[in-house]
Design an enzyme around this catalytic site. Sequence first.
Site, PDB file in Angstrom:
ATOM      1  N   ASP A 191      16.719 119.883 -14.563  1.00 43.47           N
ATOM      2  CA  ASP A 191      15.718 120.214 -15.563  1.00 43.47           C
ATOM      3  C   ASP A 191      16.155 119.520 -16.865  1.00 43.47           C
ATOM      4  OD1 ASP A 191      13.527 121.149 -16.877  1.00 43.47           O
ATOM      5  OD2 ASP A 191      13.712 123.199 -16.169  1.00 43.47           O
TER       6      ASP A 191
HETATM    7  C1  BGC Z   1      10.797 122.557 -17.833  1.00 41.35           C
HETATM    8  C2  BGC Z   1      10.401 121.931 -16.524  1.00 41.35           C
HETATM    9  C3  BGC Z   1       9.648 120.658 -16.769  1.00 41.35           C
HETATM   10  C4  BGC Z   1      10.497 119.722 -17.627  1.00 41.35           C
HETATM   11  C5  BGC Z   1       9.842 118.395 -17.905  1.00 41.35           C
HETATM   12  C6  BGC Z   1      11.480 121.566 -18.762  1.00 41.35           C
HETATM   13  O1  BGC Z   1      11.699 122.090 -20.012  1.00 41.35           O
HETATM   14  O2  BGC Z   1      11.643 123.666 -17.586  1.00 41.35           O
HETATM   15  O3  BGC Z   1       9.642 122.826 -15.757  1.00 41.35           O
HETATM   16  O4  BGC Z   1       9.328 120.046 -15.562  1.00 41.35           O
HETATM   17  O5  BGC Z   1      10.758 120.371 -18.859  1.00 41.35           O
HETATM   18  O6  BGC Z   1       8.779 118.524 -18.744  1.00 41.35           O
END
Ligand code: BGC
Length: 751
Positions: A296
């Site tokens: 993430d």
């Molecule tokens: C979120 C993810 C997301 C990623 C990219 C993160 O902050 O937890 O779910 O896919 O950002 O945008």
Amino acid sequence: MKGILQFIIMIVALSIALSGCTSNQSDDSKIHDLTVSKYDGKIKELMAKMTIEEKIGQLNMLSGDWAITGPFIRADFKQDIKAGKVGSMLNCYTVDYTRELINLSVDSTRLGIPLLLGYDVVHGHRTIFPIPLAEACTWDLNLMEQTARIAAIEASAEGIHWTFAPMVDITRDPRWGRVMEGAGEDPWYGSLVAIAKVKGYQGDDLSKDNTILACVKHVAAYGAAEAGRDYNTVDLSLRSLYETYLPPFHAAVEAGVGSAMTAFNEINGIPCTENQWLWEDLFRKQWGFDGLVVTDYTAINEMIEHGVAANLYQASVLAINAGVDVDMVGQGFLLNLKQAIEKGDVTQEQLDKAVYRILKAKFELGLFDDPYKYCNKEREKADIMIPERTQFCREVATKSMVLLKNSNKLLPLSKEIKTIAVIGPLADNKIDMIGGWSAAGDRNSRPVTLFEGVKNKLSSKTVVLYALGTDFNTSSTEGFDEAIRAAKQADVVLLALGESNDMSAEAKSRSSIDLPGNQNLLADEILKVNKNTVIILMNGRPLTIQHLDDVAPAILETWFAGTEAGNAIADVVFGDYNPAGKLTMTFPRNAGQIPIYYSHKNTGRPFDVNNSWTSHYIDVDNTPLYPFGYGLSYTRFEYSNLTLDKKEMTHPEVVRVSVTVTNSGNYDGEEVVQLYIQDLVGSVTRPIKELKGFEKIFIKQGNSVTVHFTIGQEELSFYREDMSFGSEPGEYRIYVGGSSDTENSVRLTLN
Ligand code: BGC
């Protein structure tokens, strides 16, 4: 040392979890083997030409500047792409922009390896469908596959190869803002939704120009964040991890999902981004997952804050050694892996495995045949927001709505009404219609508001009044008078209350899930002058609306219904569609009841009204306001003749369950017939009910339909005392009804 200890702890846990397990276990010798791709020869040929720097570059993902989905870490990404330091990007779309970026990777780097472009295409790309929690209330898996398919078609028409979806986190705490992104509280149902979504995004052939790589997230148990506070600690038993949180991930892997994302949280004290047990042992070895693992957003860097790494070097070493392939935004891999390999903290083999998996995804998507195959101007013009999709979007929205209350049959409303007032902060509010995580959706001009939807539905003979009434975060009653005046003049009021779209999704936890601001007060004032007031709720999570339930005659939960919200709500309110949505997440009476979910355990002291020394609160009922599986219709369904074709079964027999459902009301309608099982005595405590089957059926008024289910070993199996998966002889209760609180049941004996 730390890695070894962690490994030992997890292996002990794993061997407990898997002893005697009947599911597919792979040969130990394959722990560190890669599943051979059909592109194996080509991948290896390319890898043989790559320098160590070029390999590390493939593991690095940077963010473009078209959307902000996390803390901003700025790198001059265009320079970095040209220097071969970037393998993938997120937050970039449109044909022109993605072509420009891909061009930098193809034309300016030595080997011309195309970029992989990802984006959070969660509930549509331009055509925005209802939020996933809403869509789950349709109980229509085919429909959920179709919305993912359309999202993939539109995203791929704008240069996107990869979506960070589906989010399959099971969530039992509506304070957590991310409940809007998933299918709700049930692992069995969540698994079916996960499969539908993976199929929808990836289609049957990833190399087609309208299919995209799916990414199951967030692995794992992110939905169990303590107190519902986003990014918070997760502390749970191995049993609840296996029973509740892992099933949808396993289902997605079985469905062939191409990638998975590490969760921000820890499991058993170990952040998921450095969790070797999770990735190498469970995902890869036990489940046979051969896709990409992406972190993430800056999750590697955050291991320093977690307190498991002293610096980014150490965090990066832990992550790659746990089996992580792509570093989202944090640049830990880019800055540290070369040194880590030179020092022997990371093996060349570990790096190669990550590179292999990244290149495999690029080959499977067809990017080496044509890096620009997703950059098609024609498709971008012709394949976005076409009218049939908008129509489908409206249909999905109507099916997502859940009728929570309808006293005196106030709904559906007549279209001949003389005057109607549409009131509230969400009554004529475009910005909030499409909810959070709405990709490239237009939130300013395209969404249809409730006020617009009502006007579209009714003839010019009806006067449609509008008043704002109040806002979400104010105690001011300045707008009340105008709203009361409108309500007094009207035959019926539609009062649109709820949350603004930015009150749910990531980093949007709430400690109170009441209606924000003074909306309850507004409801009281409107109801004083007009009893025919229908509450139209819009929100991204279950809310505590006991007060509304006490005072309002009718409540329709419409969630954030997407691009066609207003038209879809009007379809339901005026009876062109008879609502059939059923909740997939429990609505508590107050936040003190959280976590609250239907499949709880009985406890040693289940509540008994005649015995105060039993499990209860002294200030609120144990029951929820609205249970899982609940939802009304304009018609009435009655259940009768629940029977089994045999009362006893022996492995490997199956038992056939039949029930008659009668539409005894005055409208044709759909009903979600739900089957729950309770294992009455087990080697471990078992939930009071678990969903194990459902059928959504249409029944014409006055007609009856007999619905059949089959129960076999799979439906009766669970993680037994030794954590092996299987059934135990004994007594079971089989429930069938229109909600999880059904008492309609028969007994079954498993010999
Ligand atoms: C979120 C993810 C997301 C990623 C990219 C993160 O902050 O937890 O779910 O896919 O950002 O945008």
